[in-house]
Write a protein that holds these residues in place. Structure first.
Motif: not given
Length: 218
Positions: A81-84, A55, A69-73, A58
């Motif tokens: 995993y985090c796409f940034v 948390d 842009d970001r996405e946390l899995v 992020e």
């Protein structure tokens, strides 16, 4: 060709705020590895593996103006995993672009260190590696950790399992064999695999031994 593992100390460069928030904290709240990346003007994209306070990590990304842009899995409550994706600063590009020239290839994963440094491996011709080190900004200190070695990239202990052992562990996870309290038995795993209970139990024991020992070798 030469293989070199090195640590870069950026000094006073203007790097992404999320990187500085994680590595500059008095009590580091996350461990970050860069699993893969694609840096080409004007955009940059990274796949990160994060362990720790997800948390808070992020939140650091959310306040970083360079992150578009970001996405946390999440894998679990403390790992994911985090796409940034976003636009890097000119200082960041000046730091990393020299290691993408000529014959050079950077070998993932790369590590964010608590002291604000960055450790990674690079492969290429000796002259190209030397040129990259000399091309980084003057305020940057580059420390050579090792040269050569038997391993080129990080080894995954899971790859040491046989196909049948991996399948057994995957079925066991799906069925709840490793849950607490346990939701399945070795017989349940055997039924899913279509084999005898003793065979399934043997697959699991051997896989568990390989995985546990793999955590501590070297």
């Amino acid at each position: 060709m030469k293989r070199v593992r090195l640590t870069v100390h950026p000094g006073g460069l203007d790097l992404p705020a999320a990187f500085e928030a994680v590595t500059g904290a008095r009590e580091p709240f996350a461990e970050v590895e860069v699993v893969n990346w694609n840096v080409g003007p004007p955009d940059a994209a990274f796949l990160l593996r994060v362990r720790g306070d997800l948390d808070r990590f992020e939140a650091a990304l959310a306040t970083d103006p360079a992150v578009e842009d970001r996405e946390l899995v999440a894998i679990d409550s403390s790992e994911g995993y985090c796409f940034v994706a976003g636009v890097g600063s000119s200082d960041a590009r000046a730091l990393w672009e020299p290691f993408a020239r000529g014959s050079l290839m950077t070998v993932p994963p790369a590590e964010w260190n608590g002291d604000g440094s960055y450790t990674f491996a690079v492969v290429g011709r000796d002259a190209d590696i030397q040129a990259a080190v000399e091309a980084v900004p003057d305020v940057v200190r580059v420390e050579i950790e090792s040269v050569g070695g038997e391993r080129l990239a990080a080894d995954s202990v899971v790859r040491r399992l046989t196909t049948r052992q991996r399948e057994a562990v995957q079925r066991a996870i799906e069925l709840g064999y490793y849950d607490s309290p346990r939701e399945a038995t070795a017989t349940d795993v055997a039924d899913a695999l279509g084999c005898a209970t003793s065979t399934a139990a043997a697959h699991l024991r051997k896989a568990e031994a390989t995985l546990v020992c793999g955590l501590f070798d070297g």
